[in-house]
Design a protein around this motif. Structure first.
Motif, PDB file in Angstrom:
ATOM      1  N   THR A  94       0.829  -1.208   0.000  1.00  0.00           N
ATOM      2  CA  THR A  94       0.000   0.000   0.000  1.00  0.00           C
ATOM      3  C   THR A  94       0.858   1.249   0.000  1.00  0.00           C
ATOM      4  O   THR A  94       2.022   1.218   0.387  1.00  0.00           O
ATOM      5  N   PHE A  95       0.258   2.320  -0.450  1.00  0.00           N
ATOM      6  CA  PHE A  95       0.822   3.660  -0.259  1.00  0.00           C
ATOM      7  C   PHE A  95      -0.332   4.563   0.144  1.00  0.00           C
ATOM      8  O   PHE A  95      -1.329   4.612  -0.577  1.00  0.00           O
ATOM      9  N   PRO A  96      -0.271   5.239   1.279  1.00  0.00           N
ATOM     10  CA  PRO A  96       0.844   5.147   2.215  1.00  0.00           C
ATOM     11  C   PRO A  96       0.936   3.747   2.818  1.00  0.00           C
ATOM     12  O   PRO A  96      -0.036   3.001   2.830  1.00  0.00           O
ATOM     13  N   GLY A  97       2.133   3.413   3.322  1.00  0.00           N
ATOM     14  CA  GLY A  97       2.358   2.111   3.940  1.00  0.00           C
ATOM     15  C   GLY A  97       1.749   2.055   5.328  1.00  0.00           C
ATOM     16  O   GLY A  97       1.506   3.086   5.965  1.00  0.00           O
ATOM     17  N   LYS A  98       1.534   0.837   5.813  1.00  0.00           N
ATOM     18  CA  LYS A  98       0.899   0.641   7.121  1.00  0.00           C
ATOM     19  C   LYS A  98       1.660   1.304   8.257  1.00  0.00           C
ATOM     20  O   LYS A  98       1.079   1.625   9.287  1.00  0.00           O
ATOM     21  N   PHE A  99       2.963   1.483   8.074  1.00  0.00           N
ATOM     22  CA  PHE A  99       3.768   2.056   9.159  1.00  0.00           C
ATOM     23  C   PHE A  99       4.036   3.546   8.964  1.00  0.00           C
ATOM     24  O   PHE A  99       4.710   4.165   9.772  1.00  0.00           O
ATOM     25  N   ASP A 100       3.484   4.129   7.912  1.00  0.00           N
ATOM     26  CA  ASP A 100       3.574   5.580   7.734  1.00  0.00           C
ATOM     27  C   ASP A 100       2.671   6.236   8.772  1.00  0.00           C
ATOM     28  O   ASP A 100       1.596   5.720   9.082  1.00  0.00           O
ATOM     29  N   GLU A 101       3.105   7.397   9.282  1.00  0.00           N
ATOM     30  CA  GLU A 101       2.344   8.031  10.363  1.00  0.00           C
ATOM     31  C   GLU A 101       0.931   8.434   9.958  1.00  0.00           C
ATOM     32  O   GLU A 101       0.035   8.462  10.780  1.00  0.00           O
ATOM     33  N   ASP A 102       0.690   8.702   8.671  1.00  0.00           N
ATOM     34  CA  ASP A 102      -0.655   9.128   8.276  1.00  0.00           C
ATOM     35  C   ASP A 102      -1.544   7.974   7.784  1.00  0.00           C
ATOM     36  O   ASP A 102      -2.655   8.195   7.351  1.00  0.00           O
ATOM     37  N   PHE A 103      -1.064   6.716   7.887  1.00  0.00           N
ATOM     38  CA  PHE A 103      -1.867   5.587   7.424  1.00  0.00           C
ATOM     39  C   PHE A 103      -3.182   5.472   8.197  1.00  0.00           C
ATOM     40  O   PHE A 103      -4.212   5.136   7.642  1.00  0.00           O
TER      41      PHE A 103
END
Length: 158
Positions: free
Chosen positions: A33-42
Motif C-alpha cells: 500500500t501507499f501510504p504504507g501501514k507504518f507511515d504516520e498518516d496511514f
C-alpha cells in the motif's frame, strides 16, 4: 489507459485503511500500500487516498474517497452521472439509479489500469464488495453501469 469503478455510498461511515487491508489479507491476497501501514498518516481518520499494489509488475489500484459537501469533485461527479441517467429511457431501474446518485454521500473512485490481471480482477471484486458492504454502497463500473446490492446490473450505462 485506465477505467474507473466506483462505489456510490449511502452511508457517512467509512472503513479505515486498516479495515480495507485486513479484509484483503483475510481473503488471502498479498499486496502493498501507499501510504504504507507504518507511515504516520496511514491511520488518518478522514483519509482521501489509498494505493493498492496487487502485483509489482502491474499498475496499482488507486482509490480516491470524495465526500458530499467537502470535495468539489463529489458534486461534479454527481451532476455528470445525473445528466447521463436522465438521458436514458424512463424505467423503474432508471428511476432507482437516479435516486441512488441523488442520495449518495460519498464516492469511492477506483482508478484501474486496463491491463489488470485475472488475480487483479479477484482483488478488485473483493475490494469493491467490501467497500460497498461497509458503506451501504452501489458499485458503478465505466462502460457497464450501476449494480444493485446483489451484484446484478441495475442499469446499463455506456
Amino acid at each position: 489507459m485506465s477505467f474507473y469503478a466506483r462505489v456510490f455510498s449511502m452511508a457517512e461511515d467509512y472503513p479505515s485503511r486498516f479495515a480495507i487491508c485486513d479484509e484483503l489479507l483475510e481473503a488471502g491476497f498479498e499486496f502493498s500500500t501507499f501510504p504504507g501501514k507504518f507511515d504516520e498518516d496511514f491511520d488518518e481518520k478522514d483519509w482521501k487516498y489509498l494505493m493498492l499494489e496487487y502485483d509489482p509488475n502491474h499498475e496499482p489500484i488507486r482509490i480516491e474517497r470524495n465526500v458530499k459537501g467537502v470535495d468539489t469533485i463529489f458534486e461534479e461527479e454527481q451532476e455528470e452521472f445525473l445528466e447521463v441517467l436522465k438521458e436514458l429511457p424512463y424505467s423503474k431501474e432508471q428511476k432507482k439509479a437516479i435516486e441512488i446518485v441523488k442520495n449518495m454521500v460519498q464516492i469511492y473512485a477506483l482508478d484501474i489500469d486496463e491491463d489488470i490481471t485475472e488475480e487483479g480482477w479477484d482483488f478488485l471484486e473483493t475490494l469493491l464488495d467490501f467497500i460497498a458492504d461497509a458503506t451501504d454502497g452501489y458499485v458503478q463500473i465505466d462502460e457497464e453501469g450501476i449494480y444493485d446490492k446483489e451484484g446484478e446490473l441495475l442499469i446499463e450505462m455506456e
